[in-house]
Scaffold this active site. Structure first.
Site, PDB file in Angstrom:
ATOM      1  N   ALA A   1       0.835  -1.386   0.061  1.00  0.00           N
ATOM      2  CA  ALA A   1       0.071  -0.007  -0.079  1.00  0.00           C
ATOM      3  C   ALA A   1       0.822   1.344   0.107  1.00  0.00           C
ATOM      4  O   ALA A   1       0.158   2.327  -0.150  1.00  0.00           O
ATOM      5  CB  ALA A   1      -0.874   0.034   1.357  1.00  0.00           C
TER       6      ALA A   1
ATOM      7  N   TYR B   1       6.818 -13.810 -14.476  1.00  0.00           N
ATOM      8  CA  TYR B   1       5.771 -13.177 -14.318  1.00  0.00           C
ATOM      9  C   TYR B   1       4.381 -13.176 -14.657  1.00  0.00           C
ATOM     10  O   TYR B   1       3.436 -13.296 -13.634  1.00  0.00           O
ATOM     11  CB  TYR B   1       6.030 -11.649 -14.708  1.00  0.00           C
ATOM     12  CG  TYR B   1       4.922 -10.429 -14.229  1.00  0.00           C
ATOM     13  CD1 TYR B   1       4.816 -10.061 -12.910  1.00  0.00           C
ATOM     14  CD2 TYR B   1       4.243 -10.084 -15.296  1.00  0.00           C
ATOM     15  CE1 TYR B   1       3.864  -9.158 -12.676  1.00  0.00           C
ATOM     16  CE2 TYR B   1       3.194  -8.974 -15.042  1.00  0.00           C
ATOM     17  CZ  TYR B   1       2.870  -8.643 -13.808  1.00  0.00           C
ATOM     18  OH  TYR B   1       2.017  -7.936 -13.276  1.00  0.00           O
TER      19      TYR B   1
END
Length: 312
Positions: free
Chosen positions: A24, A177
């Site tokens: 965050a 990924y």
């Protein structure tokens, strides 16, 4: 969804609710935390770097002076750190309304974590898999709780590992990924099935931001040994972000919709409504068959449980 485009102004009042957002301190995670705090939620910022988390929290407070924010250390590449984070949240919170599995790494050179797992699969999938399992009891005791897991359009290029999560140095960073983002989506779909089958009140959704301009794209450059190659990579990403990407606050809308919209339902995948789901406002995204296949997802779930030493 109806013709009215959904944006952050439609987030309902969240006062009294508790939300945990991983990663965050910047990018999508910061914008998710900002909007949740703006609408009254107590936001727990779970971040690897506590100094950056404090700075990010202060930036939110500059816009939302009465924001309720706390920080908890979390390194998703370390199973011990994930367990410590979950223990602290359980000790501190009697409820958990939202778990936003947002943090991640992208296109890094091959590396194994201290636990022996590929850095992409550990940071993007396995850490979140363990965290969700450890926090599920708190989610279960909270009416209307949701788990939102961030995937990516790159999931369509991925393959789910079948034997282990150690990775292979011959696998390109692109495919490593992509594999981890497919893992995120398969996990979210399988969690939705298991929650529904068990009669749980918790729901699981996945979201992707399209192409959003964040710091995530610069992670690979920061790992390059050659300053020249790193500089070229950073320049290319700056140009691409400026020309092609949408702002991170727009990219965050998909996860915010999944987390707060009354119309969002268990098992849905939310992404931008624009061309090739690259930019725009939240809408239902297409789930690749290799993520929705129940047999493959169940096998991958079992592999993840063995790898993280958790069952749920």
């Amino acid at each position: 969804m109806n013709e009215v485009r959904w944006d952050a102004n439609q987030i309902p009042e969240l006062r009294g609710k508790v939300a945990l957002v991983t990663g965050a301190n910047s990018g999508l995670g910061w914008h998710i935390a900002l909007q949740l705090a703006t609408h009254g939620a107590h936001v727990i910022m779970a971040c690897r770097d506590n100094t950056k988390a404090i700075q990010a929290a202060n930036a939110i407070r500059s816009s939302v002076p009465d924001a309720r924010i706390s920080q908890v250390p979390l390194d998703l590449s370390s199973l011990a750190s994930v367990r410590a984070c979950a223990k602290r949240v359980i000790n501190d919170q009697s409820r958990l309304d939202l778990l936003i599995n947002n943090a991640g790494v992208m296109f890094l050179p091959y590396e194994r974590t201290d636990d022996g797992f590929d850095i992409h699969m550990a940071s993007n999938h396995l850490g979140h898999f363990l965290l969700t399992g450890l926090l599920l009891e708190r989610l279960e005791r909270t009416d209307g709780a949701r788990v939102v897991t961030t995937s990516s359009g790159f999931a369509r290029f991925g393959r789910l590992p079948t034997d282990n999560l150690h990775g292979n140095e011959r696998t390109s960073s692109f495919h490593a990924y992509s594999n981890s983002k497919l893992a995120n989506l398969a996990f979210s779909c399988e969690l939705a099935r298991r929650l529904e089958k068990g009669g749980s009140r918790v729901i699981s959704l996945a979201a992707h931001p399209g192409y959003a301009a964040t710091n995530l794209q610069f992670g690979a450059a920061n790992k390059m040994r050659s300053p020249i190659k790193a500089g070229v990579r950073r320049l290319a990403m700056r140009v691409s972000n400026a020309v092609l990407a949408q702002h991170a606050r727009m990219g965050a809308l998909s996860a915010l919709y999944a987390a707060t919209a009354s119309r969002a339902a268990n098992g849905e995948y939310i992404g931008p409504d624009g061309w090739m789901e690259q930019r725009g406002y939240p809408t239902r995204a297409r789930i690749p068959e290799k993520a929705s296949d129940g047999r493959r997802a169940a096998e991958f779930w079992a592999l993840s449980e063995r790898s993280a030493d958790v069952r749920y």
